[in-house]
Scaffold this motif. Structure first.
Motif, mmCIF file in Angstrom:
data_model
loop_
_atom_site.group_PDB
_atom_site.id
_atom_site.type_symbol
_atom_site.label_atom_id
_atom_site.label_comp_id
_atom_site.label_asym_id
_atom_site.label_seq_id
_atom_site.Cartn_x
_atom_site.Cartn_y
_atom_site.Cartn_z
ATOM 1 N N SER A 60 6.779 -8.935 5.210
ATOM 2 C CA SER A 60 7.457 -7.996 5.655
ATOM 3 C C SER A 60 7.858 -7.404 4.190
ATOM 4 O O SER A 60 7.766 -6.270 4.262
ATOM 5 N N LEU A 61 7.970 -8.137 3.383
ATOM 6 C CA LEU A 61 8.264 -7.525 2.034
ATOM 7 C C LEU A 61 6.745 -6.956 1.570
ATOM 8 O O LEU A 61 6.709 -5.852 0.770
ATOM 9 N N LYS A 62 5.507 -7.442 1.766
ATOM 10 C CA LYS A 62 4.377 -6.942 1.403
ATOM 11 C C LYS A 62 4.103 -5.649 2.195
ATOM 12 O O LYS A 62 3.665 -4.909 1.463
ATOM 13 N N GLN A 63 4.592 -5.637 3.506
ATOM 14 C CA GLN A 63 4.468 -4.258 4.064
ATOM 15 C C GLN A 63 5.356 -3.201 3.599
ATOM 16 O O GLN A 63 4.683 -2.058 3.385
ATOM 17 N N LYS A 64 6.677 -3.624 3.138
ATOM 18 C CA LYS A 64 7.486 -2.509 2.503
ATOM 19 C C LYS A 64 6.798 -1.912 1.093
ATOM 20 O O LYS A 64 6.924 -0.817 0.828
ATOM 21 N N LEU A 65 6.218 -3.140 0.313
ATOM 22 C CA LEU A 65 5.776 -2.636 -0.870
ATOM 23 C C LEU A 65 4.375 -1.815 -0.883
ATOM 24 O O LEU A 65 4.284 -0.737 -1.574
ATOM 25 N N SER A 66 3.619 -1.955 0.107
ATOM 26 C CA SER A 66 2.522 -1.086 0.243
ATOM 27 C C SER A 66 2.706 0.209 0.790
ATOM 28 O O SER A 66 1.927 1.091 0.406
ATOM 29 N N ARG A 67 4.046 0.554 1.383
ATOM 30 C CA ARG A 67 4.509 1.797 1.613
ATOM 31 C C ARG A 67 5.012 2.334 0.260
ATOM 32 O O ARG A 67 4.997 3.841 0.466
ATOM 33 N N ARG A 68 5.268 1.839 -0.661
ATOM 34 C CA ARG A 68 5.684 2.301 -1.728
ATOM 35 C C ARG A 68 4.953 2.652 -2.848
ATOM 36 O O ARG A 68 5.083 2.067 -3.907
ATOM 37 N N LYS A 69 4.206 3.572 -2.900
ATOM 38 C CA LYS A 69 2.960 3.676 -4.103
ATOM 39 C C LYS A 69 3.680 4.718 -5.198
ATOM 40 O O LYS A 69 3.262 5.922 -5.176
ATOM 41 N N VAL A 70 4.451 3.973 -5.915
ATOM 42 C CA VAL A 70 5.065 4.593 -7.015
ATOM 43 C C VAL A 70 4.366 5.309 -7.941
ATOM 44 O O VAL A 70 4.437 6.277 -8.317
ATOM 45 N N ARG A 71 3.455 4.449 -8.614
ATOM 46 C CA ARG A 71 2.810 4.784 -9.593
ATOM 47 C C ARG A 71 1.986 6.159 -9.287
ATOM 48 O O ARG A 71 1.814 7.041 -10.013
ATOM 49 N N GLU A 72 1.372 5.847 -8.137
ATOM 50 C CA GLU A 72 0.366 6.910 -7.431
ATOM 51 C C GLU A 72 1.118 8.240 -7.386
ATOM 52 O O GLU A 72 0.747 9.367 -7.486
ATOM 53 N N GLU A 73 2.435 8.178 -6.922
ATOM 54 C CA GLU A 73 3.128 9.193 -6.524
ATOM 55 C C GLU A 73 3.601 9.953 -7.850
ATOM 56 O O GLU A 73 3.697 11.239 -7.940
ATOM 57 N N VAL A 74 3.900 9.087 -8.865
ATOM 58 C CA VAL A 74 4.237 9.951 -10.341
ATOM 59 C C VAL A 74 3.038 10.726 -10.821
ATOM 60 O O VAL A 74 3.245 11.620 -11.439
ATOM 61 N N ALA A 75 2.006 9.983 -10.737
ATOM 62 C CA ALA A 75 0.618 10.658 -11.165
ATOM 63 C C ALA A 75 0.333 11.854 -10.295
ATOM 64 O O ALA A 75 -0.218 12.795 -11.227
ATOM 65 N N GLN A 76 0.678 12.022 -9.226
ATOM 66 C CA GLN A 76 0.417 13.044 -8.452
ATOM 67 C C GLN A 76 1.241 14.184 -8.397
ATOM 68 O O GLN A 76 0.956 15.314 -8.015
ATOM 69 N N ASP A 77 2.427 13.644 -8.905
ATOM 70 C CA ASP A 77 3.548 14.996 -9.081
ATOM 71 C C ASP A 77 3.320 15.932 -10.228
ATOM 72 O O ASP A 77 3.248 15.250 -11.382
ATOM 73 N N GLU A 78 2.789 17.032 -9.924
ATOM 74 C CA GLU A 78 2.423 17.979 -11.128
ATOM 75 C C GLU A 78 3.744 18.605 -11.871
ATOM 76 O O GLU A 78 3.438 18.690 -13.096
ATOM 77 N N SER A 79 4.704 18.378 -11.395
ATOM 78 C CA SER A 79 5.933 18.983 -12.349
ATOM 79 C C SER A 79 6.447 17.910 -13.243
ATOM 80 O O SER A 79 6.500 18.237 -14.366
ATOM 81 N N VAL A 80 6.128 16.699 -13.005
ATOM 82 C CA VAL A 80 6.599 15.565 -13.858
ATOM 83 C C VAL A 80 5.574 15.468 -14.985
ATOM 84 O O VAL A 80 5.806 15.361 -16.073
ATOM 85 N N GLU A 81 4.176 15.710 -14.505
ATOM 86 C CA GLU A 81 3.053 15.461 -15.447
ATOM 87 C C GLU A 81 3.332 16.573 -16.278
ATOM 88 O O GLU A 81 2.960 16.586 -17.720
ATOM 89 N N LYS A 82 3.223 17.772 -15.732
ATOM 90 C CA LYS A 82 3.562 19.249 -16.762
ATOM 91 C C LYS A 82 4.724 18.912 -17.782
ATOM 92 O O LYS A 82 4.667 19.244 -18.944
ATOM 93 N N ALA A 83 5.891 18.396 -17.523
ATOM 94 C CA ALA A 83 6.996 18.138 -18.118
ATOM 95 C C ALA A 83 6.822 17.149 -19.242
ATOM 96 O O ALA A 83 7.008 17.333 -20.442
ATOM 97 N N GLU A 142 13.154 9.959 -8.913
ATOM 98 C CA GLU A 142 14.038 8.667 -8.558
ATOM 99 C C GLU A 142 14.994 8.974 -7.330
ATOM 100 O O GLU A 142 15.058 7.769 -6.398
ATOM 101 N N LYS A 143 15.452 10.066 -7.032
ATOM 102 C CA LYS A 143 16.483 10.234 -6.114
ATOM 103 C C LYS A 143 15.432 10.279 -4.753
ATOM 104 O O LYS A 143 15.799 9.507 -3.887
ATOM 105 N N GLY A 144 14.388 10.788 -4.711
ATOM 106 C CA GLY A 144 13.591 10.704 -3.379
ATOM 107 C C GLY A 144 13.140 9.205 -3.129
ATOM 108 O O GLY A 144 13.021 8.869 -1.886
ATOM 109 N N VAL A 175 13.982 3.913 -0.365
ATOM 110 C CA VAL A 175 14.091 2.487 -0.270
ATOM 111 C C VAL A 175 15.196 2.137 0.472
ATOM 112 O O VAL A 175 15.253 1.160 1.245
ATOM 113 N N LEU A 176 16.439 2.890 0.555
ATOM 114 C CA LEU A 176 17.631 2.618 1.092
ATOM 115 C C LEU A 176 17.796 3.095 2.448
ATOM 116 O O LEU A 176 18.671 2.753 3.193
ATOM 117 N N GLU A 177 16.811 3.716 2.989
ATOM 118 C CA GLU A 177 16.820 3.818 4.377
ATOM 119 C C GLU A 177 16.694 2.496 5.538
ATOM 120 O O GLU A 177 16.200 1.579 5.169
#
Length: 135
Positions: A70-93, A126-128, A133-135
Motif C-alpha cells: 500500500s505504501l508503494k502504491q501511495k508513493l507511485s502516485r506522488r511524483k513530486v520531482r517530475e511535478e516540480v520540473a514540469q511546473d513552468e512558474s517554479v522553473e521560471k522563478a 507544497e500546498k497542492g 497527501v492528507l486526503e
C-alpha cells in the motif's frame, strides 16, 4: 599399556553413546509427526504451540507485506520531482533567482524580490502536495 587400554575403552564407550544418541535423533526426525502430548527436544513447546507460533509469524509477514504494497502504491502516485520540473512558474522563478545572483554576484541580497517570488511558487506547490497527501 594399562592407560592405553583404559583410553581405548573410554573411547569405545563414548562412541557407543554417540551412535545411540544419533540413531535416536534420526528416528525422531524420520517419524511423521510427534503427538501433541510429546514435547520437542530442546524446545520446550509441544507441536500445537509451534504450529500456532508459525501461523502467527506468517500472519505478521502477510500484514507487513500488505502495508508495504500500500505504501508503494501511495508513493507511485506522488511524483513530486517530475511535478516540480514540469511546473513552468517554479522553473521560471528559479531561473530568475539564478539570473539575479549571477548579475549581482557581489551583492546577493539585492535579489530578495526574486527569492520571494520563488518561495511563493514553491509554497503553492507544497500546498497542492499536502492537499493530496492528507486526503
Amino acid at each position: 599399556m594399562h592407560i592405553q587400554s583404559r583410553v581405548g575403552a573410554e573411547l569405545a564407550r563414548l562412541s557407543e553413546t554417540a551412535s545411540t544418541s544419533l540413531s535416536a535423533l534420526q528416528e525422531r526426525i524420520s517419524s511423521p509427526e510427534p503427538s501433541s502430548d510429546q514435547s520437542i527436544p530442546g524446545g520446550g513447546f509441544d507441536h500445537a504451540a509451534k504450529v500456532e507460533a508459525d501461523r502467527r509469524r506468517d500472519l505478521g509477514r502477510e500484514s507487513v507485506q500488505r502495508e508495504i504494497d500500500s505504501l508503494k502504491q501511495k508513493l507511485s502516485r506522488r511524483k513530486v520531482r517530475e511535478e516540480v520540473a514540469q511546473d513552468e512558474s517554479v522553473e521560471k522563478a528559479r531561473a530568475e533567482v539564478v539570473k539575479c545572483l549571477r548579475v549581482n554576484d557581489r551583492r546577493p541580497l539585492d535579489c530578495w524580490e526574486e527569492v520571494k517570488a520563488f518561495r511563493r511558487e514553491v509554497g503553492r506547490l507544497e500546498k497542492g502536495f499536502l492537499g493530496r497527501v492528507l486526503e
